[in-house]
Design an enzyme around this catalytic site. Structure first.
Site, PDB file in Angstrom:
ATOM      1  N   ASP A 210       0.803  -1.072   0.771  1.00 56.04           N
ATOM      2  CA  ASP A 210       0.261   0.293  -0.178  1.00 56.04           C
ATOM      3  C   ASP A 210       1.688   1.269   0.257  1.00 56.04           C
ATOM      4  O   ASP A 210       1.737   1.014   0.042  1.00 56.04           O
ATOM      5  CB  ASP A 210      -0.473   0.141   1.123  1.00 56.04           C
ATOM      6  CG  ASP A 210      -1.774   1.256   1.305  1.00 56.04           C
ATOM      7  OD1 ASP A 210      -2.733   1.778   0.407  1.00 56.04           O
ATOM      8  OD2 ASP A 210      -1.924   1.480   3.028  1.00 56.04           O
ATOM      9  N   SER A 211       0.336   2.934  -0.322  1.00 55.79           N
ATOM     10  CA  SER A 211       0.652   3.772  -0.207  1.00 55.79           C
ATOM     11  C   SER A 211       1.648   3.944   1.316  1.00 55.79           C
ATOM     12  O   SER A 211       2.264   4.474   1.490  1.00 55.79           O
ATOM     13  CB  SER A 211       0.384   4.672  -0.532  1.00 55.79           C
ATOM     14  OG  SER A 211      -1.058   4.801   0.613  1.00 55.79           O
TER      15      SER A 211
ATOM     16  N   GLU B 145      -3.575   8.877   8.964  1.00 51.14           N
ATOM     17  CA  GLU B 145      -1.794   9.193   9.591  1.00 51.14           C
ATOM     18  C   GLU B 145      -1.406   9.860  10.559  1.00 51.14           C
ATOM     19  O   GLU B 145      -0.513   8.750  11.520  1.00 51.14           O
ATOM     20  CB  GLU B 145      -1.201   9.331   8.026  1.00 51.14           C
ATOM     21  CG  GLU B 145      -1.155   9.075   6.650  1.00 51.14           C
ATOM     22  CD  GLU B 145      -0.677   7.599   6.537  1.00 51.14           C
ATOM     23  OE1 GLU B 145      -0.038   7.454   7.089  1.00 51.14           O
ATOM     24  OE2 GLU B 145      -1.373   6.478   6.153  1.00 51.14           O
TER      25      GLU B 145
END
Length: 272
Positions: free
Chosen positions: A12-13, A154
């Site tokens: 994933d990023s 995040e």
């Protein structure tokens, strides 16, 4: 022949794909996982298709050095932009997170009105609408990009008044379309599930493609006789790699996975 006790590659990023890894761990506790988070180059949602394909090729080449038996693109943007390209370029099975989520949404809706939230890249690609319309041409799909959700997740602001306010603004457009099913079309978004569920109300079914993808992967491995034999596999059970910020990743991963994410390693992904 692929070794059935080899690990599964997941990428994933950033940390969002950990929601997919978490579901794989729950559904297939015997399996080994090598996870890569491209934390130096996130977010993917605002990048071009050519860039996402280049990133995906590099990551797959890295994961293949770990002798993985299958790869899950645990990123909706990369699934939308790169899956069709890379699946034909590499010899091992590669799946994304879109088909399973789309299938579940089409079968969950009662009134034929489905909402999809995701990054600008995923929504702009129209991939969910395209896949769901192939399954059921009469449904109405409304997409809404929610670019601020990824940085909020995040930063760990999962239960915060700021997140509530932004989510309310994003979701108002979907409420006005009277959707009864909402696809969480970014792997970060299941971490906001309680907030999204509360704001949408109990009449709206939330579809988590991370869960659906783990079920699809399990079926794929069983079909190809690639499921891990209990107690086998000599390497570390769960390995984590990132392109930057290893300590921050480790702390976040440990907070959402059912075990401690030890020893996250930083690598130079541009070398692959």
């Amino acid at each position: 022949m692929t070794e059935r006790n080899a690990p599964i590659g997941v990428f994933d990023s950033g940390v969002g794909g950990l929601t997919v890894a978490r579901e794989i761990i729950r559904q297939m506790p015997n399996e080994h996982i090598v996870y890569f988070g491209d934390t130096a180059r996130l977010p993917y949602g605002s990048k071009s298709q050519d860039t996402i394909i280049r990133y995906s090729r590099q990551i797959i080449r890295f994961l293949m050095t770990k002798e993985v038996k299958a790869i899950v693109i645990a990123c909706n943007t990369a699934s939308a932009y790169a899956l069709d390209t890379v699946a034909g370029e590499f010899s091992l099975p590669i799946i994304g997170v879109i088909n399973a989520g789309a299938y579940s949404a089409v079968h969950a809706t009662r009134n034929g009105k489905i909402g999809v939230i995701g990054t600008e890249g995923t929504i702009g690609s129209g991939i969910y609408t395209e896949v769901m319309k192939r399954m059921r041409p009469d449904i109405e799909v409304t997409g809404k990009s929610c670019p601020l959700f990824v940085p909020l997740v995040e930063e760990g602001l999962l239960h915060d008044s700021v997140t509530d306010e932004i989510a309310s603004r994003y979701l108002s457009a979907l409420k006005s379309r009277f959707i009864d099913t909402l696809v969480l079309g970014c792997t970060h978004y299941p971490l906001l599930r309680s907030t999204l569920g509360r704001l949408m109300g109990s009449d709206v079914t939330l579809v988590n493609p991370a869960y659906e993808t783990a079920i699809e992967l399990k079926a794929l491995l069983e079909e190809r006789q690639l499921t891990c034999i209990s107690g086998q596999g000599g390497q570390e059970k769960y390995q984590f790699f990132v392109s930057d910020l290893a300590e921050k990743f480790t702390a976040f991963a440990t907070s959402i996975l059912p075990m401690e994410a030890k020893g996250t390693r930083k690598i130079n992904i541009e070398e692959y």
